[in-house]
Scaffold this active site. Structure first.
Site, PDB file in Angstrom:
ATOM      1  N   GLY A 189       0.816  -1.212   0.000  1.00  0.00           N
ATOM      2  CA  GLY A 189       0.000   0.000   0.000  1.00  0.00           C
ATOM      3  C   GLY A 189       0.846   1.257   0.000  1.00  0.00           C
ATOM      4  N   ALA A 190       2.036   1.165  -0.617  1.00  0.00           N
ATOM      5  CA  ALA A 190       2.925   2.319  -0.802  1.00  0.00           C
ATOM      6  C   ALA A 190       3.388   2.930   0.522  1.00  0.00           C
ATOM      7  CB  ALA A 190       2.249   3.393  -1.667  1.00  0.00           C
ATOM      8  N   SER A 219       4.279  -5.790  -2.834  1.00  0.00           N
ATOM      9  CA  SER A 219       4.494  -4.363  -3.082  1.00  0.00           C
ATOM     10  C   SER A 219       5.349  -3.749  -1.965  1.00  0.00           C
ATOM     11  CB  SER A 219       3.152  -3.651  -3.248  1.00  0.00           C
ATOM     12  OG  SER A 219       3.328  -2.377  -3.813  1.00  0.00           O
ATOM     13  N   ALA A 220       4.831  -2.710  -1.272  1.00  0.00           N
ATOM     14  CA  ALA A 220       5.603  -2.149  -0.159  1.00  0.00           C
ATOM     15  C   ALA A 220       5.846  -3.213   0.903  1.00  0.00           C
ATOM     16  CB  ALA A 220       4.863  -0.962   0.447  1.00  0.00           C
ATOM     17  N   ASP A 231       3.178  -5.338 -13.781  1.00  0.00           N
ATOM     18  CA  ASP A 231       3.116  -4.657 -12.481  1.00  0.00           C
ATOM     19  C   ASP A 231       3.006  -3.145 -12.623  1.00  0.00           C
ATOM     20  OD1 ASP A 231       3.024  -5.948  -9.973  1.00  0.00           O
ATOM     21  OD2 ASP A 231       5.030  -6.764 -10.238  1.00  0.00           O
ATOM     22  N   HIS A 241      -0.518  -5.116 -11.106  1.00  0.00           N
ATOM     23  CA  HIS A 241       0.004  -5.058  -9.748  1.00  0.00           C
ATOM     24  C   HIS A 241      -1.053  -5.550  -8.759  1.00  0.00           C
ATOM     25  CE1 HIS A 241       2.911  -3.759  -6.839  1.00  0.00           C
ATOM     26  NE2 HIS A 241       2.089  -2.916  -6.253  1.00  0.00           N
TER      27      HIS A 241
END
Length: 554
Positions: free
Chosen positions: A127-128, A214-215, A339, A454
């Site tokens: 979630g960045a 991701s993150a 992605d 992604h």
């Protein structure tokens, strides 16, 4: 008809008897006190004990490391998810969640007897570093990160947890006042809690696999690189993200901390951090919103400025110098083949619009913007590298796919390949595996040429085609079965081919012969084992692009 009726009676009787003799942990002792979850019957003599909302640390001090929970009296009711950590809403106009958020959830599969010594899989959400929670997004009561299917089908314990996000998790003053990485410290605290307590839940504390997307995948990499986790982690899986990604480390944290301070009315002198600690945490969180541009010249990835920092403590040095700490950790790293699509559609909205063409100038602007750290000449070289195969009259489809390839390579794929090489080169007993996830996106509005976007992989690893079968086709259940088999075999043995689940094709180690990788999709066979993933692009970014001098910012 009579036979069917009789069969139904036998099944009902078996379920009743099974429920009466349900294998269950009951109340479990932890370092903070007793916890009581729920026991779910999920099949014939198959159960899952579910514990939700167990605190793994005290409510955290603002811009401070987590500390142990003081404990509780009596038996803690661990049957509901707790608040997510304070964070922006998707539209960035408000906040949700709480500062009191350091809780975890546990799924323990049970058969006819209570399980013991099971492998443990600890998930870190993406979630960045701005959004997310231990339970994930939900529709009605169907949560994305529900660990039931993964735990039951793979015979592993699954753990999910919250960690702080946005300014409260990743703001850094660049000095001792607020060193940063609080979200990473939260993750470490959760992993350490699992190591200390999971035996009481039937888990093996010496066989912990951390995995994330991701993150969360970059976080997995940070956790195995950090000397703080020595002896805690046996294996790791990074899905679409590593510590080497351009968005994973912030080089000028003080500048961004000062921007947030100004926004909430704090000074930017020696009193800045003290002021931020006393300011309304909702205001501080809102001040960390990212600029959502729709311009190829200002790609969204360049606007992600709240993430990890080289603090000299949790991360004592540059990530590429710390892979020696992973020498005895088995590691899977992979990406989805498109992605970068989710970012490309923000930067150049015409990507998804069949009625609108994408211009060559937009591609050029994007190439220049992604290359800005190395200057104009590097930007020109990047544009030329990605358009060399176009010919004199590229189709709109070719241009759009080039944009997605460019963002995928820069943001995810090339850094992931670099991490694979570094892990393999530093490995002693640790094994290295590479994959490319290519199952096409299920989004009906996407172009026909679309591959795996992604986060498309998450629904399969958490078994959604099984828990919500009406939303999927049989081929999607195949993908979920394959991924769960590889992932949980790996958690059991360190080898995705060997464990309790059958796999469709043997997955070779990365460095066994020509840097091999596994192409994961719904119809896998021996042709799914490939090698040298996007070698030309990896060479371009790691050698040619990297040879240009770094441009100093004012």
């Amino acid at each position: 008809m009579v036979m069917m009726s009789t069969l139904g009676v036998f099944i009902s009787l078996a379920l009743i008897l099974g429920t009466a003799n349900a294998a269950s942990l009951g109340a479990v002792y932890t370092e903070g006190g007793m916890v009581q979850g729920k026991n779910r019957l999920i099949g014939l003599f198959r159960y899952v004990d579910v514990f939700k909302g167990i605190p793994f640390a005290a409510p955290p001090g603002r811009l401070e490391k987590p500390v142990p929970h003081p404990g509780w009296d009596g038996v803690l009711d661990a049957t509901d998810y707790r608040n997510r950590c304070l964070q922006l809403t998707l539209l960035q106009t408000d906040v949700v969640g709480s500062e009191d958020c350091l809780y975890l959830n546990i799924w323990v599969p049970q058969g006819s007897k209570v399980s013991t010594n099971l492998p443990v899989m600890v998930f870190i959400y993406g979630g960045a570093f701005l959004l997310g929670s231990s339970q994930g997004a939900n529709f009605l009561n169907n949560y994305l990160y529900d660990g039931q299917e993964l735990a039951d089908r793979g015979n592993v314990i699954v753990v999910t947890f919250n960690y702080r996000l946005g300014p409260l998790g990743f703001l850094s003053s660049g000095d001792a006042d607020a060193p940063g990485n609080y979200g990473l410290w939260d993750q470490h605290a959760a992993i350490a809690w699992v190591h200390r307590n999971i035996r009481n839940f039937g888990g093996n504390p010496d066989n912990i696999t951390i995995f994330g997307e991701s993150a969360g995948a970059a976080s997995v990499n940070f956790q195995i690189l950090s000397p703080k986790n020595k002896g805690l982690i046996r294996r790791a899986i990074s899905q679409s993200g590593v510590a080497l990604c351009p968005w994973a480390i912030i080089r000028n944290p003080r500048q961004h901390a000062e921007e947030i301070a100004r926004t909430v009315g704090c000074p930017i002198d020696s009193g800045m951090v003290a002021c931020l600690k006393m300011t309304d945490p909702k205001a501080v969180t809102l001040a960390g919103k990212i600029k959502m541009s729709t311009s190829a010249a200002e790609p969204i990835v360049n606007n992600l400025y709240l993430s990890a920092v080289i603090d000299g403590d949790f991360l004592p040095n540059e990530p590429e110098t710390l892979f020696g700490n992973t020498a005895n950790i088995d590691y899977i790293v992979g990406v989805n083949d498109m992605d970068g699509h989710i970012f490309a559609t923000v930067d150049i909205p015409s990507i998804n619009n069949a009625l609108a063409s994408t211009s060559v100038d937009e591609v050029r602007s994007l190439a220049m913007a992604l290359s800005e750290s190395r200057g104009v000449d590097a930007g020109i070289a990047t544009f030329q590298e990605y358009t060399v195969s176009w010919g004199s009259d590229p189709s709109d489809k070719d241009i759009k796919k080039t944009v997605v390839d460019l963002e995928t390579d820069y943001i995810f794929l090339v850094p992931s390949q670099a991490a694979l090489y570094l892990h393999s080169d530093n490995a002693v007993s640790g094994r290295t595996y590479s994959y490319l996830f290519t199952e096409p996106s299920r989004m009906p509005v996407y172009p026909l040429w679309m591959g795996a976007d992604h986060a498309d992989d998450l629904q399969y690893i958490f078994g959604k085609p099984f828990s919500t079968p009406l939303g999927y086709f049989p081929r999607h259940r195949d993908v979920a079965q394959y991924m769960i088999a590889y992932w949980t075999n790996f958690a059991h043995t360190g080898d995705p081919n060997n464990g309790e689940s059958k796999v469709p094709v043997a997955w070779p180690e990365f460095a066994s012969s020509g840097h091999q990788y596994l192409d994961i999709h719904n119809s896998m066979n021996s042709n799914s084992v490939k090698q040298m993933l996007r070698t030309r692009e990896v060479y371009y970014w790691t050698r040619v692009f990297a040879s240009y001098p770094v441009v100093k910012k004012n």
